[in-house]
Design a protein around this motif. Structure first.
Motif, short mmCIF file in Angstrom:
data_model
loop_
_atom_site.label_atom_id
_atom_site.label_comp_id
_atom_site.label_asym_id
_atom_site.label_seq_id
_atom_site.Cartn_x
_atom_site.Cartn_y
_atom_site.Cartn_z
N ASP A 135 0.85 -1.19 0.00
CA ASP A 135 0.00 0.00 0.00
C ASP A 135 0.89 1.25 0.00
O ASP A 135 1.74 1.43 0.88
CB ASP A 135 -0.89 -0.03 1.25
CG ASP A 135 -1.83 1.16 1.31
OD1 ASP A 135 -3.00 0.99 0.95
OD2 ASP A 135 -1.38 2.26 1.71
N ALA A 136 0.70 2.12 -1.00
CA ALA A 136 1.63 3.23 -1.20
C ALA A 136 1.58 4.21 -0.03
O ALA A 136 2.61 4.64 0.49
CB ALA A 136 1.30 3.95 -2.51
N TYR A 137 0.35 4.58 0.38
CA TYR A 137 0.23 5.56 1.46
C TYR A 137 0.85 5.03 2.75
O TYR A 137 1.60 5.73 3.44
CB TYR A 137 -1.25 5.89 1.69
CG TYR A 137 -1.46 6.94 2.76
CD1 TYR A 137 -1.51 8.30 2.43
CD2 TYR A 137 -1.61 6.59 4.10
CE1 TYR A 137 -1.68 9.26 3.40
CE2 TYR A 137 -1.79 7.55 5.08
CZ TYR A 137 -1.83 8.89 4.72
OH TYR A 137 -2.01 9.83 5.69
N ALA A 138 0.56 3.75 3.06
CA ALA A 138 1.10 3.14 4.28
C ALA A 138 2.62 3.19 4.27
O ALA A 138 3.24 3.55 5.27
CB ALA A 138 0.60 1.70 4.41
N ASN A 139 3.21 2.86 3.14
CA ASN A 139 4.67 2.88 3.06
C ASN A 139 5.22 4.28 3.20
O ASN A 139 6.27 4.50 3.80
CB ASN A 139 5.13 2.25 1.75
CG ASN A 139 5.19 0.74 1.86
OD1 ASN A 139 6.09 0.19 2.48
ND2 ASN A 139 4.20 0.06 1.30
N GLU A 140 4.47 5.24 2.63
CA GLU A 140 4.93 6.62 2.68
C GLU A 140 5.00 7.11 4.13
O GLU A 140 6.02 7.66 4.57
CB GLU A 140 3.97 7.50 1.87
CG GLU A 140 4.48 8.91 1.66
CD GLU A 140 3.35 9.80 1.15
OE1 GLU A 140 2.62 9.36 0.24
OE2 GLU A 140 3.20 10.90 1.69
N ILE A 141 3.91 6.92 4.92
CA ILE A 141 3.99 7.43 6.31
C ILE A 141 4.96 6.60 7.14
O ILE A 141 5.64 7.13 8.00
CB ILE A 141 2.62 7.49 7.05
CG1 ILE A 141 1.84 6.21 6.88
CG2 ILE A 141 1.83 8.69 6.66
CD1 ILE A 141 0.66 6.16 7.83
N PHE A 197 7.91 8.48 9.13
CA PHE A 197 8.10 8.45 10.58
C PHE A 197 9.24 7.53 10.99
O PHE A 197 9.19 6.84 12.00
CB PHE A 197 6.79 8.10 11.29
CG PHE A 197 5.89 9.29 11.35
CD1 PHE A 197 5.91 10.13 12.45
CD2 PHE A 197 5.10 9.63 10.27
CE1 PHE A 197 5.13 11.27 12.49
CE2 PHE A 197 4.32 10.77 10.29
CZ PHE A 197 4.33 11.60 11.40
N GLY A 198 10.28 7.54 10.16
CA GLY A 198 11.52 6.86 10.52
C GLY A 198 11.33 5.38 10.77
O GLY A 198 12.01 4.81 11.61
N HIS A 225 16.58 10.44 19.63
CA HIS A 225 17.04 9.41 18.69
C HIS A 225 16.76 9.82 17.24
O HIS A 225 17.46 9.41 16.33
CB HIS A 225 16.37 8.07 18.99
CG HIS A 225 16.93 7.41 20.22
ND1 HIS A 225 16.57 6.16 20.62
CD2 HIS A 225 17.84 7.84 21.12
CE1 HIS A 225 17.23 5.84 21.73
NE2 HIS A 225 18.00 6.84 22.05
N ARG A 226 15.70 10.63 17.03
CA ARG A 226 15.41 11.10 15.68
C ARG A 226 16.44 12.12 15.23
O ARG A 226 16.79 12.20 14.06
CB ARG A 226 14.03 11.79 15.66
CG ARG A 226 12.88 10.82 15.65
CD ARG A 226 11.74 11.35 14.78
NE ARG A 226 10.66 10.37 14.76
CZ ARG A 226 9.54 10.50 15.45
NH1 ARG A 226 9.33 11.57 16.19
NH2 ARG A 226 8.62 9.57 15.40
N GLY A 254 17.18 2.87 16.61
CA GLY A 254 16.87 3.57 17.85
C GLY A 254 15.40 3.85 18.07
O GLY A 254 15.02 4.37 19.11
N LEU A 255 14.54 3.53 17.07
CA LEU A 255 13.11 3.72 17.27
C LEU A 255 12.38 2.39 17.42
O LEU A 255 11.16 2.35 17.52
CB LEU A 255 12.49 4.52 16.11
CG LEU A 255 13.07 5.90 15.83
CD1 LEU A 255 12.27 6.59 14.74
CD2 LEU A 255 13.10 6.76 17.08
N GLU A 256 13.13 1.30 17.42
CA GLU A 256 12.47 0.00 17.55
C GLU A 256 12.04 -0.24 18.99
O GLU A 256 12.84 -0.10 19.92
CB GLU A 256 13.42 -1.12 17.12
CG GLU A 256 13.57 -1.22 15.62
CD GLU A 256 14.77 -2.07 15.23
OE1 GLU A 256 15.16 -2.95 16.04
OE2 GLU A 256 15.31 -1.85 14.13
N CYS A 257 10.78 -0.66 19.13
CA CYS A 257 10.23 -0.84 20.47
C CYS A 257 11.12 -1.74 21.31
O CYS A 257 11.37 -1.48 22.47
CB CYS A 257 8.84 -1.47 20.41
SG CYS A 257 7.78 -0.83 19.11
#
Ligand code: HEC
Ligand code: HEC
Ligand code: HEC
Ligand code: HEC
Ligand code: HEC
Ligand code: HEC
Length: 418
Positions: A94-100, A104-105, A370-371, A410-413
């Motif tokens: 899904d293009a939109y899903a991949n885009e966000i 969001f890193g 981290h961002r 660094g953003l992985e739960c």
């Protein structure tokens, strides 16, 4: 008070389930967003319990995007799929899903085991919040990198607000009563043909109003009023769970200003773990003794160190910083590998007479850094290959962004949560 909230929440959760069951009967597979109050409040409860640590219904980014107007941005079936399992949707191409997701890193939003009706109720809540007049919406939505607690504090504040209002109304009623009383007595006093007995009664009434008007009564009323407002404010703060600025009194008047500031003793002289292990560690009395077996022996504060050593009972320092158990923080990773100064997280400790918590220590705080922070590659050849790959993978003509902590996971739960 907070206990009562919990009970109330439980009851409201039960109620939510009930309305949802009823709702899923009446709402078969139709794809419009309902505007029922019951549905919206059910959605509100679900949203506050599951989404607020990462989203607000505003334009502000918390961890994920602000969800204001998302009901208009995305079709309902998409939202249902996304909230149930965003990874599945991303992997489906899904293009939109991949885009966000990329925007969001590559932070993964967790999956939610919700029924369609439950998700629709959340969307209904988002829609109703989004369409509120801006002023109202701003008040209803927590700002900034806050967590779940901020929202519960909003409840607390509004409840306290009602309490304050109640007291205000009481005070106003009292004032009006006093006014009426004094008008009546004045009127009766000015009329001439009353018997002596009546006069006595009137005079005694006047005494009563004198009590209301007396300084003592006014003082007590003002005091009670201030007490109630003060308590309301305090409750509000405690509800947010703010521990930023927390500076407990310690058993010994140890001063960082003196030791780390004036005498420039290195932080890791006392906090021996800080460059090599997870915990920075608080120094034992033995470390103090390296100097204080000779310095200021006569001081009563130093005597406390001797007492601790002779009785074998460690000094009971009060912990200032306290992450919840679910979070994993490592000092060596940050202070040594990352090369971050203590002061960036702890503030100007070397000027503090009493240590206080300088940073909020929320998830948003960790994630933001981290961002934004580039990985420290200086004197660390471990990252050489990764950095080369990172630079190469970027567009030839784009500005080359340095490799950030988010780029190494660094953003992985799971990096921060056990
Ligand atoms: C742990 C953090 C986290 C939680 C909890 C979370 N989300 Fe998200 N959400 C994200 C992130 C991050 C994104 C951005 C996309 C990505 O990186 O995967 C996102 C994206 C979204 C989007 C797409 C927004 C847009 O602008 O298109 C929606 C809708 C959404 N989330 C709804 C929810 C709902 C509803 C809940 C609660 C049931 C929830 N999220 C809970 C982190 C979270
Ligand atoms: C002479 C020893 C000594 C030195 C040097 C020292 N500290 Fe401390 N530190 C302590 C002691 C003892 C405590 C516990 C009592 C307190 O909180 O004041 C403490 C507490 C702390 C705390 C709070 C810990 C908690 O409970 O959460 C932080 C943060 C801290 N120190 C940072 C630093 C930094 C940064 C430096 C260097 C600028 C430094 N310290 C230098 C002895 C020292
Ligand atoms: C590297 C040497 C050194 C170490 C280690 C050290 N101190 Fe000190 N401390 C000093 C010096 C120097 C002074 C200032 C003495 C003066 O004012 O004459 C001082 C002063 C103090 C004072 C103020 C005493 C007073 O009455 O004025 C206290 C309290 C104190 N230290 C506690 C501690 C504690 C607790 C530790 C261990 C966590 C510690 N110190 C570790 C060097 C040290
Ligand atoms: C990236 C941010 C960050 C940096 C940099 C950092 N700290 Fe901390 N520090 C924390 C956090 C978060 C905690 C709370 C940890 C917990 O509760 O598990 C903490 C706790 C502490 C404590 C309390 C005891 C402990 O280990 O939990 C001390 C002492 C301390 N730090 C000293 C230092 C010193 C000294 C430095 C510099 C050499 C430093 N810190 C650098 C974030 C940082
Ligand atoms: C001041 C910026 C800053 C803050 C605040 C911060 N970090 Fe970090 N963090 C870093 C840097 C820089 C690294 C990369 C270190 C390295 O080079 O491996 C890192 C790495 C990590 C890693 C290892 C990631 C990996 O992929 O190996 C974990 C886990 C982590 N941080 C947890 C936390 C937690 C939990 C908090 C909040 C309590 C926090 N951090 C706050 C800057 C920060
Ligand atoms: C950089 C470190 C870091 C990362 C990455 C991270 N978290 Fe957290 N998280 C924390 C810290 C620290 C806290 C505690 C903050 C507090 O108490 O305010 C926390 C709190 C939470 C809480 C709230 C728990 C509670 O009791 O309120 C949830 C839920 C959560 N994290 C889920 C996630 C999920 C899901 C992800 C992956 C998208 C994630 N976290 C990624 C550091 C992190």
């Amino acid at each position: 008070m907070s206990y009562d909230y919990k009970v109330l929440r439980k009851i409201s959760a039960k109620f939510t389930v009930l309305t949802l069951i009823l709702f899923s009967f009446s709402f078969s597979k139709g794809q419009t967003i309902p505007t029922d109050d019951a549905v919206i409040s059910a959605g509100k409860a679900l949203f506050e319990n599951n989404c607020t640590q990462c989203h607000g219904v505003s334009d502000d980014v918390v961890v994920g995007p602000g969800l204001k107007g998302v009901h208009a941005r995305r079709p309902l079936p998409w939202l249902i799929k996304w909230i149930k399992n965003s990874t599945l949707l991303i992997n489906s191409g899904d293009a939109y899903a991949n885009e966000i997701y990329n925007k969001f890193g590559k932070t993964q939003m967790q999956s939610f085991d919700f029924k369609d009706a439950e998700i629709i109720s959340i969307v209904a809540y988002i829609k109703s919040e989004s369409e509120k007049v801006p002023v109202v919406a701003a008040a209803a939505v927590p700002q900034g990198g806050g967590g779940v607690q901020q929202v519960s504090s909003n409840d607390g504040v509004s409840n306290n607000f009602i309490l304050v209002l109640f007291v205000l109304v009481l005070v106003i009623i009292l004032i009006v009563l006093v006014l009426i009383l004094s008008i009546i007595t004045k009127y009766l006093n000015s009329s001439t043909n009353i018997s002596d007995i009546d006069k006595e009664v009137i005079e005694s009434k006047f005494d009563l109003s004198a009590v209301y008007n007396s300084k003592a009564f006014k003082g007590i009323a003002t005091f009670a009023f201030i007490l109630v407002i003060g308590k309301a404010c305090l409750d509000g703060l405690v509800g947010i769970g703010i521990s930023q600025g927390y500076a407990p009194t310690q058993p010994i008047a140890f001063s960082h200003k003196l030791h780390a500031g004036e005498y420039k003793i290195g932080c890791n002289y006392c906090h021996t773990g800080v460059y090599k292990s997870k915990s920075a560690s608080i120094p034992s009395a033995n470390i103090c003794m390296n100097c204080h077996n000779a310095i200021k022996q006569e001081s009563p504060e130093i005597q406390k160190i001797y007492k601790a050593i002779s009785t074998g009972r460690p000094i009971e320092w009060v912990r200032v910083h306290n992450l919840p158990d679910l979070a994993n923080f490592n000092h060596a990773t940050h202070a040594k590998v990352g090369g971050i100064e203590c002061q960036q997280c702890h503030g100007p400790i070397e000027t503090m007479e009493v240590v206080q918590q300088y940073s909020p220590l929320t998830m948003g705080w960790c994630i933001n850094c981290h961002r934004e922070t580039a990985v420290n590659g200086k004197d660390n050849h471990y990252y050489d290959a990764l950095m080369a790959a990172h630079t190469k993978s970027q567009d030839g003509n784009a500005v080359k962004e340095p490799m950030k902590v988010k780029d190494i996971g660094g953003l992985e739960c799971s990096k921060c949560h056990y």
